[in-house]
Design a protein around this motif. Structure first.
Motif, PDB file in Angstrom:
ATOM      1  N   TRP B  14       0.932  -1.210  -0.018  1.00  0.00           N
ATOM      2  CA  TRP B  14      -0.164   0.058  -0.107  1.00  0.00           C
ATOM      3  C   TRP B  14       0.888   1.200   0.067  1.00  0.00           C
ATOM      4  O   TRP B  14       0.393   2.350  -0.727  1.00  0.00           O
ATOM      5  CB  TRP B  14      -0.903  -0.047   1.129  1.00  0.00           C
ATOM      6  N   GLY B  15       2.030   1.100   0.767  1.00  0.00           N
ATOM      7  CA  GLY B  15       3.133   2.393   0.740  1.00  0.00           C
ATOM      8  C   GLY B  15       3.459   2.508  -0.661  1.00  0.00           C
ATOM      9  O   GLY B  15       3.775   3.527  -1.190  1.00  0.00           O
ATOM     10  N   SER B  16       4.050   1.468  -1.130  1.00  0.00           N
ATOM     11  CA  SER B  16       4.705   1.507  -2.608  1.00  0.00           C
ATOM     12  C   SER B  16       3.531   2.155  -3.728  1.00  0.00           C
ATOM     13  O   SER B  16       3.939   2.907  -4.455  1.00  0.00           O
ATOM     14  CB  SER B  16       5.015   0.312  -3.100  1.00  0.00           C
ATOM     15  N   LEU B  17       2.350   1.673  -3.682  1.00  0.00           N
ATOM     16  CA  LEU B  17       1.253   2.255  -4.299  1.00  0.00           C
ATOM     17  C   LEU B  17       1.094   3.741  -4.339  1.00  0.00           C
ATOM     18  O   LEU B  17       1.004   4.581  -5.094  1.00  0.00           O
ATOM     19  CB  LEU B  17      -0.164   1.456  -4.194  1.00  0.00           C
ATOM     20  N   GLY B  18       1.021   3.869  -3.112  1.00  0.00           N
ATOM     21  CA  GLY B  18       0.827   5.291  -2.600  1.00  0.00           C
ATOM     22  C   GLY B  18       1.968   6.161  -3.339  1.00  0.00           C
ATOM     23  O   GLY B  18       1.611   7.275  -4.021  1.00  0.00           O
ATOM     24  N   THR B  19       3.239   5.780  -3.134  1.00  0.00           N
ATOM     25  CA  THR B  19       4.321   6.590  -3.828  1.00  0.00           C
ATOM     26  C   THR B  19       4.373   6.673  -5.286  1.00  0.00           C
ATOM     27  O   THR B  19       4.657   7.898  -5.750  1.00  0.00           O
ATOM     28  CB  THR B  19       5.649   5.521  -3.352  1.00  0.00           C
ATOM     29  N   LEU B  20       3.940   5.630  -5.933  1.00  0.00           N
ATOM     30  CA  LEU B  20       3.668   5.562  -7.059  1.00  0.00           C
ATOM     31  C   LEU B  20       2.793   6.691  -7.807  1.00  0.00           C
ATOM     32  O   LEU B  20       2.558   6.792  -8.869  1.00  0.00           O
ATOM     33  CB  LEU B  20       3.467   4.194  -7.511  1.00  0.00           C
ATOM     34  N   TRP B  21       1.918   6.983  -7.096  1.00  0.00           N
ATOM     35  CA  TRP B  21       0.586   7.748  -7.102  1.00  0.00           C
ATOM     36  C   TRP B  21       0.732   9.185  -6.514  1.00  0.00           C
ATOM     37  O   TRP B  21      -0.302   9.814  -6.522  1.00  0.00           O
ATOM     38  CB  TRP B  21      -0.669   7.169  -7.075  1.00  0.00           C
ATOM     39  N   GLY B  22       2.074   9.501  -6.141  1.00  0.00           N
ATOM     40  CA  GLY B  22       2.182  10.793  -5.472  1.00  0.00           C
ATOM     41  C   GLY B  22       1.692  10.949  -4.307  1.00  0.00           C
ATOM     42  O   GLY B  22       1.449  12.194  -3.722  1.00  0.00           O
ATOM     43  N   ILE B  23       1.610   9.715  -3.514  1.00  0.00           N
ATOM     44  CA  ILE B  23       1.298  10.054  -1.885  1.00  0.00           C
ATOM     45  C   ILE B  23       2.301   9.396  -1.137  1.00  0.00           C
ATOM     46  O   ILE B  23       2.742   8.309  -1.160  1.00  0.00           O
ATOM     47  CB  ILE B  23      -0.215   9.123  -1.812  1.00  0.00           C
ATOM     48  N   ASN B  24       2.810  10.272  -0.448  1.00  0.00           N
ATOM     49  CA  ASN B  24       3.522  10.080   0.764  1.00  0.00           C
ATOM     50  C   ASN B  24       3.605   8.354   1.678  1.00  0.00           C
ATOM     51  O   ASN B  24       2.466   8.087   1.708  1.00  0.00           O
ATOM     52  CB  ASN B  24       3.582  11.014   1.813  1.00  0.00           C
ATOM     53  N   LYS B  25       4.779   7.758   1.407  1.00  0.00           N
ATOM     54  CA  LYS B  25       4.836   6.463   1.745  1.00  0.00           C
ATOM     55  C   LYS B  25       4.053   6.410   3.241  1.00  0.00           C
ATOM     56  O   LYS B  25       3.397   5.270   3.780  1.00  0.00           O
ATOM     57  CB  LYS B  25       6.014   5.882   1.686  1.00  0.00           C
ATOM     58  N   ALA B  26       4.558   7.249   4.288  1.00  0.00           N
ATOM     59  CA  ALA B  26       4.118   7.003   5.486  1.00  0.00           C
ATOM     60  C   ALA B  26       2.646   7.177   5.712  1.00  0.00           C
ATOM     61  O   ALA B  26       1.858   6.565   6.531  1.00  0.00           O
ATOM     62  CB  ALA B  26       4.935   8.000   6.513  1.00  0.00           C
ATOM     63  N   MET B  27       2.213   8.262   4.779  1.00  0.00           N
ATOM     64  CA  MET B  27       0.663   8.476   5.131  1.00  0.00           C
ATOM     65  C   MET B  27      -0.132   7.395   4.527  1.00  0.00           C
ATOM     66  O   MET B  27      -0.944   6.929   5.129  1.00  0.00           O
ATOM     67  CB  MET B  27       0.411   9.758   3.944  1.00  0.00           C
ATOM     68  N   ALA B  28       0.379   6.674   3.274  1.00  0.00           N
ATOM     69  CA  ALA B  28      -0.310   5.538   2.850  1.00  0.00           C
ATOM     70  C   ALA B  28      -0.308   4.485   3.785  1.00  0.00           C
ATOM     71  O   ALA B  28      -1.340   3.637   4.120  1.00  0.00           O
ATOM     72  CB  ALA B  28       0.354   5.144   1.593  1.00  0.00           C
ATOM     73  N   GLN B  29       0.752   4.212   4.478  1.00  0.00           N
ATOM     74  CA  GLN B  29       1.112   3.147   5.338  1.00  0.00           C
ATOM     75  C   GLN B  29       0.401   3.065   6.813  1.00  0.00           C
ATOM     76  O   GLN B  29      -0.222   2.154   7.281  1.00  0.00           O
ATOM     77  CB  GLN B  29       2.501   2.818   6.046  1.00  0.00           C
ATOM     78  N   ILE B  30       0.055   4.285   7.196  1.00  0.00           N
ATOM     79  CA  ILE B  30      -0.682   4.875   8.364  1.00  0.00           C
ATOM     80  C   ILE B  30      -2.023   4.430   7.935  1.00  0.00           C
ATOM     81  O   ILE B  30      -2.666   3.790   8.895  1.00  0.00           O
ATOM     82  CB  ILE B  30      -0.521   6.177   9.054  1.00  0.00           C
ATOM     83  N   LYS B  51       7.380   1.734  12.546  1.00  0.00           N
ATOM     84  CA  LYS B  51       8.904   2.338  13.005  1.00  0.00           C
ATOM     85  C   LYS B  51       9.125   3.629  12.561  1.00  0.00           C
ATOM     86  O   LYS B  51      10.171   3.749  11.547  1.00  0.00           O
ATOM     87  CB  LYS B  51       9.993   1.248  12.338  1.00  0.00           C
ATOM     88  N   ILE B  52       8.148   4.663  12.713  1.00  0.00           N
ATOM     89  CA  ILE B  52       8.446   6.077  12.192  1.00  0.00           C
ATOM     90  C   ILE B  52       8.420   6.895  13.253  1.00  0.00           C
ATOM     91  O   ILE B  52       7.794   6.488  14.378  1.00  0.00           O
ATOM     92  CB  ILE B  52       7.449   6.337  11.019  1.00  0.00           C
ATOM     93  N   SER B  53       9.026   8.161  13.209  1.00  0.00           N
ATOM     94  CA  SER B  53       9.165   9.109  14.397  1.00  0.00           C
ATOM     95  C   SER B  53       7.766   9.805  14.550  1.00  0.00           C
ATOM     96  O   SER B  53       6.785   9.730  13.976  1.00  0.00           O
ATOM     97  CB  SER B  53      10.062  10.207  13.542  1.00  0.00           C
ATOM     98  N   ARG B  54       7.817  10.267  15.661  1.00  0.00           N
ATOM     99  CA  ARG B  54       6.544  11.085  16.172  1.00  0.00           C
ATOM    100  C   ARG B  54       6.023  12.265  15.327  1.00  0.00           C
ATOM    101  O   ARG B  54       4.850  12.179  15.065  1.00  0.00           O
ATOM    102  CB  ARG B  54       7.056  11.499  17.651  1.00  0.00           C
ATOM    103  N   GLY B  55       7.063  13.006  14.882  1.00  0.00           N
ATOM    104  CA  GLY B  55       6.795  13.869  13.866  1.00  0.00           C
ATOM    105  C   GLY B  55       6.134  13.565  12.589  1.00  0.00           C
ATOM    106  O   GLY B  55       5.064  14.145  12.172  1.00  0.00           O
TER     107      GLY B  55
END
Lengths: 167, 167
Positions: B14-30, B51-55
């Motif tokens: 899902w994260g990779s698909l996001g990236t491919l379509w201009g959506i930030n990986k972290a956003m897609a993964q959350i 495994k991502i930061s608080r910010g």
DNA sequence: TTAAACTTTCAATAATTATTGAAAGTTTAT
DNA sequence: ATAAACTTTCAATAATTATTGAAAGTTTAA
């Protein structure tokens, strides 16, 4: 707005849209340039018009050719190559939809199928994973199918009538 | 495939698909994480799981909330916030389509309108610019309209019957 | 009002992706 | 076979985008 300003605005907007949707800016801009050009262009002309390097132009032209939306033309008696893009928006949409489906959507559908097919061990979290990925799988498959049908050349009459129907 | 492997595969795909379509990986993964979770999660839990930061978590959660696909829940007696995503794929698609249309497609349609409305000075290049950007404008507008209608909640029966019709 | 428990912000840094440019490669004409 | 006219490749570099982490901000409880 006069011609040059309009042209620049179109090319830069198309480039930005590309970026937003995961398509390299140069690639989108080359396509935009060719799309409004009255004639095929050489690599030199593209480089000059977009102020980009030879290498960049070459690589992105190749990608556009891979995607099936740009073709290379050889003019008898000339050594250099001429490039032109699909001028029909319907055909253009068809190529893009087909390629993005093949490269990006279909592989994801396959993963969703795999993930939603894991053994149901009866735990709540497994049940939820199966349920949700299955729903996503079904939606993605429907969307992919309908998109491809809609942009399908032979069925174009249909998409037009659908649009009316939906209005 | 057992649960954890399937879960990781889904989230990373899902994260990779996001990236491919201009959506930030972290956003897609959350979003993916919340989508298969059986309960609302805290920021701490999301950070830990991905495994991502608080910010990063904070900023991307805010974006997801802006997009209307994640909601913040306050549990009585607890100080920390809980997050959950829209669980219905149809609703999810609707939100995403609506937002991408509003932020990205509609502004481009506007530019295409402007560009295709320049004064026709009779030159071939101006005529071509007008013709081509007008064609693109019309296509984009049709696609945008049909997409929004299709994912429209009230008309969902329609998209289902359309799919059958197209098959 | 203070402190604890949380979230947000944002400058710094890292990671990724795009671009350059020159060397290597290819094709054609002589 | 050689050279001119072109294109491609790819290591280096630049530009962009994502991520971190710690300081600042906010809210609640006592």
């Amino acid at each position: 707005m006069e011609y040059n300003k309009a042209k620049d605005k179109f090319i830069s907007t198309w480039g930005s849209l590309g970026t937003l949707w995961g398509i390299n800016k140069a690639m989108a801009q080359i396509q935009a340039l060719l799309f409004i050009s009255t004639k095929s262009l050489t690599m030199e002309e593209i480089m000059e018009a977009l102020k980009i390097s030879r290498g960049n132009t070459s690589m992105n032209l190749r990608q556009l050719i891979d995607w099936g939306i740009v073709t290379k033309e050889l003019v008898a008696g000339e050594r250099k190559e001429y490039f032109s893009t699909e001028k029909d928006v319907q055909e253009l949409a068809r190529h893009i939809a087909k390629e993005r489906s093949r490269r990006e959507i279909k592989p994801v559908i396959k993963v969703l199928k795999e993930v939603s097919s894991i053994k149901n061990d009866g735990t709540a979290k497994t049940k939820e994973l199966i349920k949700q990925t299955k729903a996503l799988h079904d939606l993605a498959e429907s969307a992919d199918t309908i998109l491809n049908k809609m942009v399908n050349k032979e069925q174009n009459w249909l998409s037009k009538s659908l649009l009316k129907l939906l209005k």
